[in-house]
Design a protein around this motif. Structure first.
Motif, short mmCIF file in Angstrom:
data_model
loop_
_atom_site.label_atom_id
_atom_site.label_comp_id
_atom_site.label_asym_id
_atom_site.label_seq_id
_atom_site.Cartn_x
_atom_site.Cartn_y
_atom_site.Cartn_z
N LEU A 1 -7.01 8.02 -0.16
CA LEU A 1 -7.24 6.63 -0.56
C LEU A 1 -7.10 5.74 0.66
CD1 LEU A 1 -7.68 4.73 -3.02
CD2 LEU A 1 -5.21 4.55 -3.16
N TYR B 1 -11.67 -0.03 -1.98
CA TYR B 1 -11.10 1.23 -1.50
C TYR B 1 -12.20 2.26 -1.30
CZ TYR B 1 -6.77 -0.78 -3.30
OH TYR B 1 -5.71 -1.60 -3.54
N VAL C 1 -12.47 6.14 -1.65
CA VAL C 1 -11.64 7.08 -2.40
C VAL C 1 -12.29 8.46 -2.39
CG1 VAL C 1 -10.45 7.48 -4.58
CG2 VAL C 1 -11.10 5.14 -3.95
N LYS D 1 -10.19 -6.07 -4.05
CA LYS D 1 -9.68 -5.09 -3.09
C LYS D 1 -10.59 -3.86 -3.19
CE LYS D 1 -5.05 -6.77 -4.03
NZ LYS D 1 -5.43 -7.65 -5.12
N SER E 1 -1.09 6.28 0.93
CA SER E 1 -2.39 5.63 1.06
C SER E 1 -2.51 5.05 2.47
CB SER E 1 -2.55 4.52 0.02
OG SER E 1 -2.49 5.06 -1.28
N ARG F 1 -7.72 1.76 1.76
CA ARG F 1 -8.13 0.39 1.40
C ARG F 1 -8.92 -0.16 2.57
NH1 ARG F 1 -3.78 -3.24 -1.17
NH2 ARG F 1 -2.85 -3.18 0.89
N LEU G 1 0.88 -1.15 0.00
CA LEU G 1 0.00 0.00 0.00
C LEU G 1 0.92 1.20 0.00
CD1 LEU G 1 -3.03 0.64 0.14
CD2 LEU G 1 -2.86 0.59 2.62
#
Length: 177
Positions: free
Chosen positions: A156, A72, A74, A70, A45, A158, A41
């Protein structure tokens, strides 16, 4: 398996070689011998990073050919319209080739921890949030995808990898799964 909520400005590795100024790494947060990140990552992020001592599991999580989703959260500059979201859903052509289609939806701002440093606020330019799921993991892919549709990424996070999720894990905290 270790679930770690990687804070902003932390490297996804245990050592920082070659930097004249020391940067924060996983070793500042995790003191478990023999575990390694399954994927990475970027330093700018935040969010879920998985670590394991199982090399086969590590490869299965990190290798794009297994197409592990995955997800995210955002924050993007501007307000993406349906056409921009549809482009993400059908796949974007980047400099290194076309992406696979992404699942994407506009969402209300999520209840996240404050980022340090905070995102630059600009009164003249609105921002919005997306939930975006990809099944590959190229270098800075989500950032490049949102920029390609005219909405650069501001933040961002995750949130999920496969069945593993960040849930209530605080930034800098980790837990065994």
């Amino acid at each position: 398996m270790v679930l770690f909520n990687k804070p902003f400005d932390v490297l996804s590795q245990f050592t920082d070689r070659g930097s004249p100024t020391p940067r924060r790494t996983l070793s500042d947060y995790i003191d478990l011998p023999g575990v390694y990140p399954a994927g990475r990552l970027d330093r700018d992020s935040e969010g879920l990073l998985l670590l394991t001592d199982d090399g086969r599991l590590q490869a299965r999580i990190a290798d794009p050919r297994f197409k592990l989703p995955k997800t995210y959260l955002v924050q993007v500059e501007g307000l993406p319209d349906d056409a921009a979201l549809d482009r993400l859903r059908t796949g974007i052509t980047l400099a290194d080739g076309p992406t696979r289609p992404a699942a994407v939806e506009a969402i209300e701002p999520p209840a996240l921890w404050p980022r340090d440093p905070p995102i630059r606020y600009r009164a003249a330019i609105p921002d919005s949030w997306l939930r975006l799921t990809i099944r590959e993991g190229r270098n800075r892919q989500v950032r490049r995808m949102t920029a390609a549709v005219g909405h650069p990424t501001l933040r961002l996070v995750r949130w999920r990898i496969g069945d593993w999720s960040l849930d209530d894990l605080a930034p800098g905290a980790w837990q065994l799964a």
